[in-house]
Structure formats: C-alpha cells, structure tokens
Design a protein around this motif. Structure first.
Motif: not given
Length: 371
Positions: A120-126
């Motif tokens: 789960v992440s706040a952005t789609l980066a990485g």
C-alpha cells in the motif's frame, strides 16, 4: 406214533433225526443235479464263475460280513466352501488411476506456487512488488508386482476325471495373491529398497501428512462420552486450521481401527440419550460425513503406519480428486500366454503401480493416542 415218522425217498425215518436230515440232503442234491443236467446253459455258467473266482479260499462267510464299504456310504456335497481371509479394502478408500501409460518407468507430479505480496502506498512512484510463480516436481517410480501359476498334463487329466475347474481355481488364486500385495502396498507402501530401487508410499505412512495427537484419547477405556466427542471435534478443528478453511465441500471420511470405531457406534452419547456417539457427532459434524472401521489397522505398527503411537486413524477427503489423493496403476492385472515346459503350462502374471500419493497433504490428517 405215526407223527414221528417221515418218509424220504421211499424209506421211513424218525422225524428230526440225523438219519432223516442226511437222507433229505442226499435227495435235494440229486434233484439239483437233475435240474442242472436238464439245463446245460446254467451248468456252464456256474462252471465259468468257479473257474474265474479269485482266491476262493479267503472268501469270508461269517455273519458280520457286509456288502458295502465305508466309502460307499460317504456323501460328497457338490458345494465347496472357500477359506475366508481378510478382504482387500484399499480400493474402497483410494481409487486407482489407470490413465498412466504402460511403458513409463516413473512419473512426475508438478506443483505450482505463487509468490509475492502487494503493498500500500500513497503514490504510484517507485518500483512495485512483483508477483511470480514457482514450479517444483516430485519424481516417483513405478514398480512391478509379479506372480505365476502352472498346471501339468496330469493336473488337467485328474481335474477332468474329478470334474473340477482346476486351471480356473489356480488363476483365481494368482489374482488373489497379486491383489493382496497391491492392497498392502496401498496401505503401507513397500517395506524396503529390496522391493525396488525406491520405496513406494502408502495411504497410512506418508511423511508429508500432519500427525495429530488427541488431547484426551484412550477411547478404548474412556467412560466419559463427552471427552470422546471433544476429541472428534478437535479433529475437525485441526483440519480447518491446517487447510485455512479450503477443504473440499464433499466432506471427510474418518477411518479407524475396529475397536475404536466400535466404541463410537456402541457407546451412548449421554446418560439420557439413545444416540450413540457416532450418531450424535455425525448429526452436528461440520466436516466428517462417515466413520468406518478397517481391521488392517488393528495391530499395525511403524512402518505400516506413520504414527509413533500406534494404532492410528486417518481422516481424508471423500472427494479424492479435490483432496489431491491419487494411486497410479498402469496395469492392474495381466497374464502372459501360457509357456510350455515339457508337460507343464506356466502362466506369468503381473501388475504395475506406484504408491498412494498426496498432492495436497495438508488436507488430510493422521490421528494417534487412540489407545
């Protein structure tokens, strides 16, 4: 006085005297001779009998002589009783799979596993976690089970004289011999490497299946029905935990040694209940649908069963395909053409099979501490 006199051949004799009996015997002999002289055919027949009669001097004529021998009074029933042995039952519990090709020396079971965990992440980066698959395989051997039977010319002639289907009986004995070996392999595999380059595994001694020790146990001497019922519920709870509630919907079969199955079906579930423990439990069971006995487990010990505390029970899915239980058997039974050896016909027979395997061993459960 005249009543005591008898006339024989023109002479008077005292009735009952020795002279009267002798005179009567002479008269009878003369009459018999005259009769035979008038019938030369009878005279010749009697003479032939006398000439051909063997050992006349040893013919017995005592009062206890009998015209029947003891053998003449024996009645042989047409029905033949078969000696009863323990019936082969493994094919009731595991269905052989005959779809495997006859020429294969071994077979491989493949298992596919999926790996990876999402994040789960706040952005789609990485970079993102990757899912992948992993394949493993288990190579397993086939083994031959062999036997033979034979019959000679003498056997066939004697069987024909006795009107007995001897060749069919011998064939039936060979089938039974191989069937019993197959049954034993299905139960506990092969005993050692002497029976093949690699051991075959059986239904009751597979090292990959979980072995569960009952909390209460000792059913044979247990007087509290509630403790036995608690053990049965514990078996179901253990399967639910091991399968993570992915067990087949068809339900489970619980196989027990004779005395422990007998305890469940004869002991009442409560002092005020007419239901046996088995009837009571099966009415409320979540997984187990049938409880059966298997006499071969009564005295089974390691390595016949996996339990270190034999005797042992097992709980397996009733739907074996869904439960991952299979028994490869390319050849269940076949015979060669009879081989002629002098005046003997030899018939070789064989079966070809692997062991009982579990592709999903977590769905089944071994049970110990029954005693």
């Amino acid at each position: 006085m005249e009543d005591n006199i008898v006339r024989i051949d023109g002479k008077d004799y005292v009735r009952g005297s020795v002279e009267a009996r002798s005179a009567q015997e002479r008269l009878d002999a003369l009459r018999n001779q005259a009769f035979l002289e008038a019938r030369p055919d009878l005279l010749e027949r009697n003479a032939a009998v006398i000439r051909t009669a063997p050992a006349l001097e040893i013919i017995r004529a005592d009062a206890n002589a009998t015209a029947l021998l003891a053998r003449d009074l024996v009645f042989v029933s047409a029905d033949i009783e078969r000696k009863v042995y323990e019936r082969t039952r493994m094919m009731e519990f595991v269905r052989p799979d005959t779809s495997y090709p006859r020429g294969a020396e071994s077979y491989v079971r493949r298992t596919l596993d999926m790996t990876g965990e999402a994040k789960v992440s706040a952005t789609l980066a990485g970079d993102h976690p990757r899912a992948d698959v992993q394949m493993t395989e288990d190579a397993l051997p086939f083994r031959n089970v062999t036997g033979a039977y034979a019959y000679t010319v003498d056997d066939l002639e004697r069987a024909a004289f006795a009107r007995a289907p001897l060749a069919a009986w011998k064939r039936e004995a060979c089938i039974d011999m191989i069937s019993r070996k197959i049954d034993k392999i299905g139960r506990s595999g092969t005993a050692s490497d002497a029976e093949g380059d690699a051991r075959l595994r059986g239904l009751f001694n597979n090292a990959n299946i979980t072995l569960h020790t009952l909390t209460n146990g000792e059913w044979n001497t247990e007087t509290d029905a509630d403790k036995i019922i608690a053990d049965l519920e514990e078996i179901e709870a253990t399967i639910l935990a091991a399968t993570k509630d992915t067990q087949p919907s068809s339900g489970y079969l619980l196989i027990l040694p004779t005395v422990y199955e007998g305890k469940l079906v004869t002991k009442r579930s409560g002092a005020n209940s007419d239901l046996s423990i088995a009837e009571y439990f099966l009415r409320k069971s979540r997984l187990i649908r049938r409880i059966v006995r298997y006499g071969a487990l009564d005295s089974a010990t390691t390595p016949d069963v996996a339990a270190s505390d034999a005797p042992q029970g097992i709980c397996i899915p009733m739907d074996q395909m869904a439960g991952g239980i299979y028994w490869p058997m390319p050849i269940s039974y076949e015979e060669q053409a009879p081989e002629v050896r002098n005046f003997e016909w030899l018939v070789n027979a064989r079966a070809r099979l692997g062991g009982v395997e579990f592709s999903k061993p977590f769905l089944s459960l071994y049970i110990q501490n029954l005693d």
